[in-house]
Write a protein that holds these residues in place. Structure first.
Motif, PDB file in Angstrom:
ATOM      1  N   THR A   3       5.658  71.565  60.723  1.00  0.00           N
ATOM      2  CA  THR A   3       6.554  72.294  60.771  1.00  0.00           C
ATOM      3  C   THR A   3       7.443  71.027  61.897  1.00  0.00           C
ATOM      4  N   ASN A   4       9.089  71.600  61.470  1.00  0.00           N
ATOM      5  CA  ASN A   4       9.711  70.596  62.063  1.00  0.00           C
ATOM      6  C   ASN A   4      10.298  70.875  63.689  1.00  0.00           C
ATOM      7  N   GLN A   5      10.075  72.280  63.666  1.00  0.00           N
ATOM      8  CA  GLN A   5      10.410  73.401  64.868  1.00  0.00           C
ATOM      9  C   GLN A   5      10.526  73.155  66.017  1.00  0.00           C
ATOM     10  N   PRO A   6      11.698  73.266  66.815  1.00  0.00           N
ATOM     11  CA  PRO A   6      11.892  72.518  67.759  1.00  0.00           C
ATOM     12  C   PRO A   6      10.530  73.243  68.655  1.00  0.00           C
TER      13      PRO A   6
END
Length: 166
Positions: A3-6
């Motif tokens: 995922t591209n979650q921070p």
């Protein structure tokens, strides 16, 4: 799957261990009350109950000042102590103010609460003697450092350098 979650910055915390330690120690203090038995007493009530015993009835504002808490926080705590039957509010001297007073239930336990307070302070002194750098000294040292430069100023300086803040 990625995922591209921070990243979550809350996974690292210098405060959390201290908060968890205090919560665990408070829980251990709370375990001694049912042994007496003193049912329904929270460790967070003890200072206020002892202060009321020593000083007599006082307004929430005076009680808050005497235990170094905000009026709002003390108002909530007094409501909880009242609901548990430890204190009552009585009409003040001018009938416009209310004073917080111990109930019979509160008066019946203050001697044991004072004994617990003394035992807790003695246990803390014993614990501090076992470690190379006592927590009370840490607090004093941090207070001195914050007198030199406030926590606010330290945070503001870090935020000024963080592009996400501005």
């Amino acid at each position: 799957m990625t995922t591209n979650q921070p990243p979550d910055p809350t996974h690292h915390s210098r405060w959390r261990p201290l908060r968890l330690l205090q919560a665990a120690m408070d829980a251990d203090i709370g375990r001694v009350y049912p042994e007496q038995p003193i049912e329904g007493l929270k460790p967070s009530f003890v200072m206020e109950l002892l202060r009321l015993h020593a000083c007599g009835p006082m307004t929430i504002a005076k009680l808050a000042e005497s235990v170094q808490r905000t009026h709002s926080a003390l108002s909530q705590k007094v409501a909880a102590m009242r609901a548990a039957g430890w204190v009552q509010t009585v009409v003040g001297e001018d009938a416009r103010t209310k004073r917080v007073a111990l109930t019979d239930k509160g008066r019946d336990v203050v001697g044991r609460l004072a004994a617990e307070w003394r035992a807790t302070e003695a246990a803390l002194a014993e614990l501090e003697a076992e470690i190379p750098y006592p927590l009370s000294q840490v607090v004093t040292d941090i207070e001195c450092a914050l007198e030199r430069r406030s926590f606010h100023d330290r945070i503001a300086e870090k935020l000024a350098k963080d592009p996400a803040w501005g």
